[in-house]
Design an enzyme around this catalytic site. Structure first.
Site, PDB file in Angstrom:
ATOM      1  CG  ASN A  51      -0.360  -0.014   2.526  1.00 21.95           C
ATOM      2  OD1 ASN A  51       0.757   0.431   2.713  1.00 21.95           O
ATOM      3  ND2 ASN A  51      -1.083  -0.530   3.504  1.00 21.95           N
ATOM      4  CD  GLU A  52      -2.247   4.184  -1.116  1.00 20.11           C
ATOM      5  OE1 GLU A  52      -3.349   4.747  -1.209  1.00 20.11           O
ATOM      6  OE2 GLU A  52      -2.087   2.969  -1.396  1.00 20.11           O
ATOM      7  CD  GLN A  53      -1.585   4.600   3.301  1.00 22.04           C
ATOM      8  OE1 GLN A  53      -1.467   3.595   2.597  1.00 22.04           O
ATOM      9  NE2 GLN A  53      -2.683   5.336   3.286  1.00 22.04           N
ATOM     10  N   GLY A  54       3.470   2.709   2.681  1.00 25.04           N
ATOM     11  CA  GLY A  54       4.827   2.199   2.858  1.00 25.04           C
ATOM     12  C   GLY A  54       4.947   0.743   3.227  1.00 25.04           C
TER      13      GLY A  54
END
EC number: 2.8.3.8
Length: 515
Positions: free
Chosen positions: A319-322
């Site tokens: 996911n884009e949050q890492g």
């Protein structure tokens, strides 16, 4: 460095200040106590007024927490975020023209923090071209009173780029897990680390004040240096909030923070219905070793299907949050992941995405149109914003958009989307493979827009598909029935039929060299 109360931190804000806020979604590293104190101060004193709130990720529980504390008329002049979906009060102020509202790509805002930290002019990128963020299509504005150009169209070496302007930060509200007596901040119990370091550096570069909320204080020298995410030299004040939860729903999940692992196969099975059908059809696009992103909404069901099919460990979900690996969380805790293999800072995750690192992106749609454009950012009287959608959809090799064909009797395949969050023509120009998956039909992006390529067994082409659309799509001469396994109970057997990974160009070069 000082230890202060949340009330004292709120008192640092002056009228007209720009407040930079760390955190993500439903409470991930959100400095809730600090935001609540600002809201309480305004309710009792009417100050501070006219703030500009900047946060790359939406913040809130979908009700009043997070950025929702700032949703008071007069407190904010401007809100700039990747999304307002977590803070409906902010969206309401924007709809009522009470604030200047902008929603910009989450990744661009995240990377902009690094540019600000270094004192560079801003962020130059192709992300956002031909979407509503492009100045030619609105410049990311979500209210008419938002007149300043935060995004500019630039030509560089004969190509179009977007230039995201920096912000002058007066105060930054950030969050960690622990602070030592010298103000060094760790984040070992957080589900995400985001761009906390870059934000602190950006605020310090601008001469601003950095305040960090933590759960506990530890002795000086007791934090392992590799665990320190924000060095004490960047921290002006620390607020201790011992009641701090990991998210708005979970006090502490060791599986989110990486302190323990759970059996990924224990993820619940999706119940029968359209969401299950759409997620299963999307999962049929997976292949061995596929590196994927799962967007919010219906697409998060890909993880549930992959677990049911016993292939979750044979692919890599991110996911884009890492978070890299494991199983991305869904619902109000989207942004976290159960038992990830790695957690990197958010700007670096978006570097990977923008650089073409994703094989597949599974994203939801609110509506798509006859040109193949997709809208998730503004529809039906709601302001949502793009979140990481624009970076993800423009950077992935293949994109699978998922959703129901209609909602409450209204078509979601429309003649023209209300706001362009994904450009069909730009995708064709860059030769992206794009699918639009619904519970009764599958389309692919063709030369003239979406082309119908699959229809559910037993469905009538005219009555069940085209009559439910706001435009007439081209129908493939090779139109076929959707796989019958999508509609029956029990696993589909994807573990036995998972395709091998197509060769990467770099791997192909290594193979050639070996020969």
């Amino acid at each position: 460095m000082k230890f202060i109360t949340a009330t004292e931190a709120a008192a640092l804000l002056r009228d007209g200040d720009t407040l930079l806020i760390g955190g993500s979604g439903g409470g991930h590293a959100v400095p809730e106590a600090l935001l609540a104190a600002v809201g309480a101060r305004f309710r009792t004193s009417g100050a501070p007024r006219g703030l500009t709130a900047v946060h790359p990720v939406g913040l809130g529980d979908g009700k009043t927490r997070g950025a929702g504390h700032l949703a008071q008329e007069g407190l904010l002049k401007r809100a700039v975020s990747g999304t307002f979906v977590n803070s409906p009060g902010i969206a309401r102020l924007a709809l009522d023209e009470k604030i200047e509202a902008y929603t910009l790509p989450q990744g661009a805002m995240s990377q902009l923090m690094r540019e600000m930290a270094a004192g560079r002019a801003g962020l130059l990128t192709k992300i956002g071209l031909h979407t509503f963020v492009d100045p030619r299509l609105g410049g990311g504005r979500q209210s008419r009173c938002a007149t300043e150009d935060l995004v500019e169209l630039q030509s560089f070496r004969g190509e179009d780029y977007l230039f995201y302007r920096p912000f002058a930060v007066d105060v930054a509200f950030l969050r960690g897990s622990a602070a030592d007596e010298n103000g060094n901040i760790s984040m070992e119990h957080e589900a995400v680390t985001l761009e906390m370091l870059s934000m602190a550096q950006a605020a310090r570069r601008a001469g601003g004040i950095v305040v960090v909320q933590v759960k506990r204080i530890v002795p000086a020298g007791s934090l392992h240096p590799k665990m320190v995410k924000i060095p004490g030299i960047l921290v002006d004040a620390v607020v201790v909030a011992p009641e701090q939860w990991q998210t708005f729903e979970t006090e502490n999940s060791p599986a989110y923070s990486g302190h323990s692992r759970v059996a990924l196969e224990d993820i619940p099975r999706l119940p029968p219905g359209p969401r299950r059908i759409v997620a299963r059809r999307g999962a049929m696009e997976l292949f061995e070793g596929a590196i994927c992103n799962l967007g919010s909404g219906i697409s998060t069901g890909i993880a549930n299907v992959a677990a049911e099919e016993a292939i979750l460990r044979r692919i890599c979900l991110t996911n884009e949050q890492g978070n890299i690996g494991g199983a991305p969380a869904s619902g109000n805790e989207a942004g976290a992941a159960l038992s990830p293999d790695a957690q990197v800072d958010q700007p670096y995750q978006f570097d990977f995405y923008d650089g073409g690192g994703l094989d597949l992106a599974f994203l939801s749609f609110a509506e798509f149109d006859a040109e193949g454009n997709v809208n998730v950012s503004r529809f039906g009287g709601r302001i949502v914003g793009p979140g990481g959608f624009i970076n993800i959809s423009q950077g992935a090799g293949s994109v699978v958009f998922g959703g129901s064909l209609s909602a409450n009797g209204a078509p979601k395949a429309v003649a023209k989307v209300e706001q362009v969050t994904f450009s069909g023509s730009y995708a064709r120009e860059r030769h992206q493979r794009v699918l639009y998956v619904t519970e009764r039909a599958v389309f692919r992006l063709g030369a003239e827009g979406p082309e119908l390529i699959e229809i559910a067994p037993g469905a009538d082409l005219e009555a069940d598909v085209i009559a439910a659309m706001g435009f007439r799509p081209r129908v493939s001469p090779a139109l076929r029935r959707m796989d019958g396994r999508l509609f029956v109970d029990g696993p589909m057997g994807l573990a036995e039929t998972l395709a091998p990974r197509p060769p990467r160009s770099a791997l192909a070069r290594f193979a050639e060299a070996a020969e």
